[in-house]
Write a protein that holds these residues in place. Structure first.
Motif, mmCIF file in Angstrom:
data_model
loop_
_atom_site.group_PDB
_atom_site.id
_atom_site.type_symbol
_atom_site.label_atom_id
_atom_site.label_comp_id
_atom_site.label_asym_id
_atom_site.label_seq_id
_atom_site.Cartn_x
_atom_site.Cartn_y
_atom_site.Cartn_z
ATOM 1 N N LEU A 402 0.839 -1.212 0.000
ATOM 2 C CA LEU A 402 0.000 0.000 0.000
ATOM 3 C C LEU A 402 0.871 1.258 0.000
ATOM 4 O O LEU A 402 1.794 1.372 0.804
ATOM 5 N N PRO A 403 0.566 2.214 -0.872
ATOM 6 C CA PRO A 403 1.429 3.400 -0.946
ATOM 7 C C PRO A 403 1.253 4.379 0.209
ATOM 8 O O PRO A 403 2.150 5.144 0.507
ATOM 9 N N GLN A 404 0.080 4.368 0.854
ATOM 10 C CA GLN A 404 -0.193 5.363 1.901
ATOM 11 C C GLN A 404 -1.031 4.736 2.994
ATOM 12 O O GLN A 404 -1.792 3.809 2.731
ATOM 13 N N ALA A 405 -0.967 5.344 4.178
ATOM 14 C CA ALA A 405 -1.865 4.926 5.260
ATOM 15 C C ALA A 405 -3.304 5.197 4.832
ATOM 16 O O ALA A 405 -3.584 6.220 4.214
ATOM 17 N N LEU A 406 -4.188 4.280 5.180
ATOM 18 C CA LEU A 406 -5.596 4.485 4.833
ATOM 19 C C LEU A 406 -6.308 5.229 5.960
ATOM 20 O O LEU A 406 -7.317 5.885 5.742
ATOM 21 N N GLY A 407 -5.810 5.065 7.189
ATOM 22 C CA GLY A 407 -6.503 5.644 8.335
ATOM 23 C C GLY A 407 -7.874 5.020 8.496
ATOM 24 O O GLY A 407 -8.770 5.587 9.129
ATOM 25 N N ASN A 408 -8.025 3.857 7.952
ATOM 26 C CA ASN A 408 -9.307 3.178 7.878
ATOM 27 C C ASN A 408 -9.055 1.677 7.772
ATOM 28 O O ASN A 408 -7.946 1.261 7.462
ATOM 29 N N PRO A 409 -10.093 0.853 7.966
ATOM 30 C CA PRO A 409 -9.872 -0.602 7.915
ATOM 31 C C PRO A 409 -9.352 -1.072 6.551
ATOM 32 O O PRO A 409 -9.980 -0.793 5.526
ATOM 33 N N PRO A 410 -8.225 -1.782 6.527
ATOM 34 C CA PRO A 410 -7.619 -2.116 5.228
ATOM 35 C C PRO A 410 -7.942 -3.512 4.668
ATOM 36 O O PRO A 410 -7.571 -3.820 3.540
ATOM 37 N N ILE A 411 -8.622 -4.384 5.450
ATOM 38 C CA ILE A 411 -8.706 -5.803 5.043
ATOM 39 C C ILE A 411 -9.261 -5.959 3.622
ATOM 40 O O ILE A 411 -8.671 -6.656 2.784
ATOM 41 N N LEU A 412 -10.391 -5.315 3.328
ATOM 42 C CA LEU A 412 -11.011 -5.541 2.006
ATOM 43 C C LEU A 412 -10.084 -5.092 0.886
ATOM 44 O O LEU A 412 -10.015 -5.718 -0.172
ATOM 45 N N THR A 413 -9.363 -4.000 1.126
ATOM 46 C CA THR A 413 -8.452 -3.490 0.088
ATOM 47 C C THR A 413 -7.285 -4.459 -0.109
ATOM 48 O O THR A 413 -6.864 -4.730 -1.233
ATOM 49 N N ILE A 414 -6.795 -5.020 1.006
ATOM 50 C CA ILE A 414 -5.700 -6.002 0.889
ATOM 51 C C ILE A 414 -6.193 -7.255 0.150
ATOM 52 O O ILE A 414 -5.497 -7.811 -0.702
ATOM 53 N N VAL A 415 -7.421 -7.671 0.457
ATOM 54 C CA VAL A 415 -7.985 -8.847 -0.229
ATOM 55 C C VAL A 415 -8.067 -8.576 -1.737
ATOM 56 O O VAL A 415 -7.692 -9.418 -2.561
#
Ligand code: FAD
Ligand code: SF4
Length: 433
Positions: A402-415
């Motif tokens: 990931l290029p930047q912190a999401l400041g939010n839940p990342p699981i779905l994006t990682i999936v």
């Protein structure tokens, strides 16, 4: 014979990649942890453990709860991750948000992957029907303050949720979705999972990996592979690369959180689904949270669990920090601190309106559980999903990209990212040259 793939780690990214690769490849998942077991202690036992002050060091949490690993950085932040089959998803609060705007801005369109995710992972806000009085009142307070709260989309089955508040201790009801479901799918398709296999490094010859070396008990074992997918998480993948002679950037983000709490008799927030709703602000989020970590570690959190009410701030932090085999370095930048201060002011205001006396709120432990960003995908790599510093047959499928912190839940994006990485790897085998 099918080509062999090693997937390192079985969390959000690893489980997804293993499931998608199995069939085209013969997949072996190497996982450093063991099978996941929820923490079985009841609230009374947890309270006694807190009063005993035995958990003076966050690293000791893994004694009663082996799946949860926590450590304090030299700068004083406690960083948490899961080490077990299913990775950190097993101790997550089940929040399911799509957060790929930064990747889209760099040219990565994950619409297809997110559509698939939507079919495979049940996500709903149906838990709202079971909210307790404290949560309903907090929601009203957020609205009164113009914070635009929305119920948090949760991965799992709201009908099975008992609002027991133990999401981060492992869901005892099987209501919360975690990556073990994808691991099970992969195994049903023929994948093999080796637990307690701690991958040390890649073995590289002539620009390509021939496999990985793992420590399994007292043994060091070589696992041959035609493809290696590293998905040991934002804290696990960088040390493997470092030991393989590949450097990572000093761009670690972690999404720090701080919970501000107050005392309110029989609020019973500890018996509510964690993070039931969320308010998005510029660079941070606010959400009600019973913070077990602060409850266990902070001497100032003296009230019985049933009398504590907390609101958390989670910030998107600067890409400044490092992770290596020697440990994690992570502090707060000036911008991070001002975001946190702004959030703390909101939390105090919320708790005041909720009925907690001014000056009677107390902060918890600064902690974080969304590490990533040390091999950020660049615009040029969006088509190949292959960071140029890696050997040709080695990929990453976790938060490290990931290029930047999401400041939010990342699981779905990682999936979604892991699905794309797996698709690229499958196409290389199935598309004629
Ligand atoms: C308390 C808490 C609550 C959270 N709640 C949410 C939430 O509600 N929603 C959300 O989206 N996100 C949440 N997160 C964050 C989320 O769980 C993680 O960001 C996500 O699981 C990361 O996925 P990953 O694949 O990068 O790594 P992980 O899921 O951490 O998986 C990495 C796996 O690799 C294994 N591993 C590490 N090193 C090695 C090695 N050398 N050899 C073999 N295996 C190795 C680890 O044991 C682990 O199983 C939460 C995090 C925490 C700590
Ligand atoms: S509140 Fe309890 S039952 Fe509901 S998801 Fe969390 S742990 Fe599971």
């Amino acid at each position: 014979m099918r080509p062999r793939a090693i997937v390192v780690g079985s969390g959000a990214g690893g489980a997804t990649a293993a499931r998608a690769l199995q069939g085209t490849f013969d997949v072996t998942v190497l996982e450093a942890g063991g099978a996941f077991r929820p923490l079985s202690f009841d609230l009374g036992t947890i309270e006694r453990l807190k009063r005993s002050r035995l958990l003076f060091d966050p690293r000791l949490i893994r004694v009663p709860f082996p799946a949860m690993h926590a450590r304090r950085t030299p700068e004083g932040m406690v960083i948490v991750n899961g080490s077990c089959v299913g990775g950190t998803t097993t101790i997550a609060t089940g929040n399911g948000l799509r957060m790929d705007q930064d990747l889209r801005d760099l040219g990565l369109d994950l619409d297809e992957e997110f559509e698939e995710v939507g079919r495979e992972i049940p996500i709903s806000t149906g838990h709202r029907r079971g909210w307790h009085a404290t949560t309903r009142r907090l929601f009203d307070v957020f609205e009164e303050l113009g914070l635009d709260p929305v119920p948090m989309p949760k991965m799992g089955d709201p009908e099975r949720c008992r609002h027991c508040g133990r999401c981060v201790l492992g869901c005892p009801e099987g209501a919360k979705w975690d990556a073990r479901r994808f691991v099970q799918d992969a195994v049903r398709l023929g994948a093999r999972v080796v637990t307690r296999a701690n991958v040390q490094r890649l073995v590289v010859e002539g620009g390509a990996a021939t496999g990985v070396v793992a420590i399994e008990g007292l043994r060091r074992r070589f696992h041959p592979a035609d493809l290696v997918v590293l998905a040991a998480g934002g804290l696990g993948t960088p040390p493997i690369l470092e030991r393989s002679g590949i450097s990572c950037d000093r761009t670690l983000f972690v999404d720090p959180i701080l919970t501000v709490a107050g005392r309110r008799s029989r609020a019973w927030q500890c018996k509510e689904i964690e993070m039931p709703f969320v308010a998005q602000r510029d660079g941070f989020i606010l959400s009600p949270y019973f913070d077990y970590l602060s409850y266990l570690l902070e001497a100032t959190w003296k009230a019985p669990a049933r009398d504590l009410v907390g609101v958390m701030i989670k910030i998107a932090d600067s890409n400044a920090g490092a992770v290596s085999a020697a440990g994690v370095e992570k502090g707060l930048s000036g911008t991070d601190r001002s975001r946190l201060d702004e959030g703390v002011a909101f939390c105090r205001e919320i708790l005041l309106r909720f009925g907690i006396e001014d000056g009677r709120t107390f902060p918890g432990t600064l902690n974080a559980g969304h590490p990533g960003g040390t091999v950020p995908l660049t615009e040029a790599e969006m088509t190949t999903m292959h960071p140029s510093r890696l050997p040709e047959n080695v990929y990453i499928a976790d938060a490290t990209l990931l290029p930047q912190a999401l400041g939010n839940p990342p699981i779905l994006t990682i999936v979604a990212i892991a699905k794309r990485v797996a698709r690229v790897c499958v196409e290389q085998v199935t598309t004629p040259a």
